[in-house]
Design a protein around this motif. Structure first.
Motif, PDB file in Angstrom:
ATOM      1  N   ARG A 158      -8.581   0.462   9.647  1.00  0.00           N
ATOM      2  CA  ARG A 158      -9.113   0.809   8.336  1.00  0.00           C
ATOM      3  C   ARG A 158     -10.290  -0.094   7.998  1.00  0.00           C
ATOM      4  N   GLY A 159     -11.067   0.287   7.016  1.00  0.00           N
ATOM      5  CA  GLY A 159     -12.295  -0.428   6.696  1.00  0.00           C
ATOM      6  C   GLY A 159     -12.107  -1.889   6.353  1.00  0.00           C
ATOM      7  N   TRP A 160     -10.958  -2.232   5.794  1.00  0.00           N
ATOM      8  CA  TRP A 160     -10.740  -3.618   5.379  1.00  0.00           C
ATOM      9  C   TRP A 160     -10.367  -4.525   6.551  1.00  0.00           C
ATOM     10  N   ASP A 161     -10.020  -3.946   7.713  1.00  0.00           N
ATOM     11  CA  ASP A 161      -9.617  -4.757   8.863  1.00  0.00           C
ATOM     12  C   ASP A 161      -9.796  -3.900  10.114  1.00  0.00           C
ATOM     13  N   LYS A 162     -11.022  -3.742  10.530  1.00  0.00           N
ATOM     14  CA  LYS A 162     -11.387  -2.760  11.557  1.00  0.00           C
ATOM     15  C   LYS A 162     -10.605  -2.896  12.857  1.00  0.00           C
ATOM     16  N   ASN A 163     -10.310  -4.125  13.241  1.00  0.00           N
ATOM     17  CA  ASN A 163      -9.627  -4.342  14.515  1.00  0.00           C
ATOM     18  C   ASN A 163      -8.154  -4.686  14.349  1.00  0.00           C
ATOM     19  N   ASN A 164      -7.646  -4.554  13.125  1.00  0.00           N
ATOM     20  CA  ASN A 164      -6.263  -4.951  12.842  1.00  0.00           C
ATOM     21  C   ASN A 164      -5.987  -6.375  13.313  1.00  0.00           C
ATOM     22  N   ASP A 165      -6.952  -7.227  13.072  1.00  0.00           N
ATOM     23  CA  ASP A 165      -6.789  -8.626  13.453  1.00  0.00           C
ATOM     24  C   ASP A 165      -5.811  -9.347  12.533  1.00  0.00           C
ATOM     25  N   TYR A 166      -5.693  -8.883  11.292  1.00  0.00           N
ATOM     26  CA  TYR A 166      -4.881  -9.580  10.295  1.00  0.00           C
ATOM     27  C   TYR A 166      -3.803  -8.708   9.661  1.00  0.00           C
ATOM     28  N   SER A 167      -3.811  -7.427   9.913  1.00  0.00           N
ATOM     29  CA  SER A 167      -2.895  -6.547   9.192  1.00  0.00           C
ATOM     30  C   SER A 167      -2.572  -5.295   9.996  1.00  0.00           C
ATOM     31  N   ILE A 168      -1.388  -4.753   9.714  1.00  0.00           N
ATOM     32  CA  ILE A 168      -0.935  -3.499  10.330  1.00  0.00           C
ATOM     33  C   ILE A 168      -0.291  -2.668   9.233  1.00  0.00           C
ATOM     34  N   CYS A 169      -0.582  -1.394   9.200  1.00  0.00           N
ATOM     35  CA  CYS A 169      -0.028  -0.510   8.171  1.00  0.00           C
ATOM     36  C   CYS A 169       1.489  -0.646   8.084  1.00  0.00           C
ATOM     37  N   LYS A 170       1.955  -0.880   6.857  1.00  0.00           N
ATOM     38  CA  LYS A 170       3.394  -0.893   6.588  1.00  0.00           C
ATOM     39  C   LYS A 170       3.835   0.433   5.974  1.00  0.00           C
ATOM     40  N   ALA A 171       3.043   0.931   5.020  1.00  0.00           N
ATOM     41  CA  ALA A 171       3.330   2.223   4.388  1.00  0.00           C
ATOM     42  C   ALA A 171       2.119   2.627   3.563  1.00  0.00           C
ATOM     43  N   TRP A 172       1.965   3.925   3.354  1.00  0.00           N
ATOM     44  CA  TRP A 172       0.873   4.375   2.503  1.00  0.00           C
ATOM     45  C   TRP A 172       1.353   5.547   1.653  1.00  0.00           C
ATOM     46  N   GLY A 173       0.649   5.728   0.549  1.00  0.00           N
ATOM     47  CA  GLY A 173       1.049   6.801  -0.347  1.00  0.00           C
ATOM     48  C   GLY A 173      -0.055   7.184  -1.298  1.00  0.00           C
ATOM     49  N   THR A 174       0.324   7.916  -2.323  1.00  0.00           N
ATOM     50  CA  THR A 174      -0.647   8.463  -3.259  1.00  0.00           C
ATOM     51  C   THR A 174      -0.029   8.575  -4.642  1.00  0.00           C
ATOM     52  N   THR A 175      -0.798   9.106  -5.587  1.00  0.00           N
ATOM     53  CA  THR A 175      -0.372   9.196  -6.979  1.00  0.00           C
ATOM     54  C   THR A 175      -0.422  10.632  -7.469  1.00  0.00           C
ATOM     55  N   GLY A 176       0.606  11.013  -8.182  1.00  0.00           N
ATOM     56  CA  GLY A 176       0.650  12.318  -8.833  1.00  0.00           C
ATOM     57  C   GLY A 176       1.524  12.227 -10.063  1.00  0.00           C
ATOM     58  N   PHE A 177       2.224  13.308 -10.374  1.00  0.00           N
ATOM     59  CA  PHE A 177       3.119  13.267 -11.530  1.00  0.00           C
ATOM     60  C   PHE A 177       4.251  14.267 -11.348  1.00  0.00           C
ATOM     61  N   VAL A 178       5.294  14.072 -12.121  1.00  0.00           N
ATOM     62  CA  VAL A 178       6.388  15.033 -12.180  1.00  0.00           C
ATOM     63  C   VAL A 178       6.562  15.460 -13.627  1.00  0.00           C
ATOM     64  N   TYR A 179       7.077  16.669 -13.794  1.00  0.00           N
ATOM     65  CA  TYR A 179       7.400  17.106 -15.160  1.00  0.00           C
ATOM     66  C   TYR A 179       8.695  17.902 -15.156  1.00  0.00           C
ATOM     67  N   ASP A 180       9.353  17.881 -16.304  1.00  0.00           N
ATOM     68  CA  ASP A 180      10.631  18.541 -16.496  1.00  0.00           C
ATOM     69  C   ASP A 180      10.378  19.998 -16.872  1.00  0.00           C
ATOM     70  N   LYS A 181      10.652  20.902 -15.950  1.00  0.00           N
ATOM     71  CA  LYS A 181      10.370  22.325 -16.164  1.00  0.00           C
ATOM     72  C   LYS A 181      11.263  22.945 -17.242  1.00  0.00           C
ATOM     73  N   SER A 182      12.363  22.283 -17.561  1.00  0.00           N
ATOM     74  CA  SER A 182      13.217  22.805 -18.623  1.00  0.00           C
ATOM     75  C   SER A 182      12.651  22.495 -20.001  1.00  0.00           C
ATOM     76  N   LYS A 183      11.711  21.563 -20.070  1.00  0.00           N
ATOM     77  CA  LYS A 183      11.086  21.183 -21.345  1.00  0.00           C
ATOM     78  C   LYS A 183       9.625  21.625 -21.415  1.00  0.00           C
ATOM     79  N   ILE A 184       8.942  21.638 -20.288  1.00  0.00           N
ATOM     80  CA  ILE A 184       7.533  22.059 -20.227  1.00  0.00           C
ATOM     81  C   ILE A 184       7.504  23.375 -19.473  1.00  0.00           C
ATOM     82  N   THR A 185       7.235  24.457 -20.178  1.00  0.00           N
ATOM     83  CA  THR A 185       7.379  25.787 -19.583  1.00  0.00           C
ATOM     84  C   THR A 185       6.126  26.283 -18.887  1.00  0.00           C
ATOM     85  N   ARG A 186       4.970  25.707 -19.197  1.00  0.00           N
ATOM     86  CA  ARG A 186       3.748  26.127 -18.492  1.00  0.00           C
ATOM     87  C   ARG A 186       3.623  25.368 -17.177  1.00  0.00           C
TER      88      ARG A 186
END
Length: 397
Positions: A158-186
């Motif tokens: 990755r850009g922050w450590d091109k050769n993985n000299d100092y780090s190795i991916c442990k986990a990655w993720g992203t951001t979103g949301f959840v909503y309660d369909k029983s309360k929010i009908t749209r």
């Protein structure tokens, strides 16, 4: 990172010395309202640490493993059976302390002159260049990590450590949301939908991540603005909307809704990281009422990384641990437990073969991946934290 560009990592010292229990798994969250002292890391030229750097500790050469190992990581971020197996099979007694933010991690290391007694740490990628430049990380002896061969090359270099000299991916993720369909009908599909719903039917029942970059990110992602912007005019617009328009409708700032708010149905609209969303829905008495939405049209991609402190007292055991967790059998156990992609080769196929649940919250299509953008630590960070503080005040938090 440009040379001579000072990056401010903000945290007060009492918070820096506090060990947090079951906190968030990653984030840009700056703790304790930014009151008190500051820790400065300067992104200087190579080899030029600016204070806070650690004196190099003993290097790993493949010798006998030490009897103990200490890790400083995000809360509840490894399958307990994997941690127990490491000690049972290889010997070193493992202790794990938890931090709540990258800022807290860095402040702890700097306050302790670079170590705090820790061996393994788990920083988010965008912080790694500053940590390297300030001599906080040990260069990995990859001869001692042959299981690196099990990692998917797509999640290395990755850009922050091109050769993985100092780090190795442990986990990655992203951001979103959840909503309660029983309360929010749209049907809600985008960040604009989220922000609109928060002001309407979910007013007073909306939870957002307790993280400055995530709070401002919602506005930027919804409006097609680069969430790494340093443009004062764009930041001013963001502040006005978040503080004056959105904040009065926010009920909670919660970076770990998967352990409480979702299974307890405490709120009806919840900004959340994908793995925590999965955990919360699986723990819910009525999982079918919850709808996960990957934020669109854009959202973030973050990656946490295995790294070793420059002055780690147990470097042999630290390398052995990283090598241990990279085996396919341990990677799949961690994917199931934390709900995040670990960057392992063929891990999605393994997860599907093993029948893991809700894998659409763990693995993403190429089209979805194209909408995810890395964050940055830049000159706008102070403004971002200020907006966060003002939003919490306006919400009465």
């Amino acid at each position: 990172m440009p040379e001579n560009n000072t990056v401010r990592i903000l945290a007060n010292q009492p918070a820096a010395n506090r060990l947090v229990g079951d906190m968030t798994r990653r984030g840009f969250f700056s703790i304790a309202g930014m009151v008190g002292g500051t820790v400065l890391l300067a992104a200087c030229s190579s080899g030029g640490g600016t204070g806070g750097g650690a004196k190099p500790g003993p290097q790993a050469t493949g010798g006998k493993l030490e009897s103990s190992l200490s890790m400083y990581s995000w809360g509840d971020y490894d399958a307990p059976e994997v941690l127990a197996a490491f000690t049972k099979e290889l010997g070193p007694k493992l202790t794990v302390d938890s931090f709540g933010s990258n800022e807290e991690l860095i402040a702890k290391l700097v306050a302790a002159k670079g170590t705090g007694g820790y061996d393994i740490i788990v920083p988010t990628g965008v912080y790694i260049p500053q940590m390297v430049q300030n001599n906080l990380l040990m260069k990995l002896n990859k001869d001692l990590i042959p299981n690196l061969k099990y990692m998917d090359p797509a999640y290395l270099s990755r850009g922050w450590d091109k050769n993985n000299d100092y780090s190795i991916c442990k986990a990655w993720g992203t951001t979103g949301f959840v909503y309660d369909k029983s309360k929010i009908t749209r049907e809600l599909k985008t960040w604009n939908d989220f922000l609109d719903c928060a002001q309407k039917e979910a007013s007073g029942k909306t939870s957002v991540l307790d993280d400055p970059a995530e709070i401002t990110g919602m506005y930027y992602w919804a409006n097609g603005v680069d969430w790494n912007t340093t443009d004062d005019a764009e930041i001013d617009k963001c502040e006005k909307f978040i503080v004056e328009t959105l904040a009065p409708h926010i009920a909670a700032f919660d970076s770990y809704p998967g352990s409480g708010a979702i299974p307890q149905s405490a709120h009806t609209l919840i900004e959340v990281w994908n793995g925590d969303a999965r955990q919360g829905i699986l723990a819910s008495d009525d999982p079918d009422k919850w709808q996960w939405v990957l934020g669109s049209p854009t959202t973030e991609l973050w990656m946490d990384n295995w790294a070793i402190v420059a002055s780690a007292p147990h470097p042999e055991a630290a390398h052995a641990f990283i090598n241990f967790v990279l085996t396919p059998e341990n990677q799949i156990k961690n994917v199931d437990y934390i709900g995040y992609h670990t960057g392992a080769k063929d891990i999605e196929a393994t997860a599907r073969k093993d029948g893991l649940e809700m894998l659409d919250l763990v693995f993403f299509t190429p089209d979805q991946l194209a909408t995810m953008k890395d964050g940055e630590v830049n000159s706008a960070q102070t403004r971002t934290v200020d907006i966060y503080n003002k939003a919490k005040a306006a919400a009465g938090a």
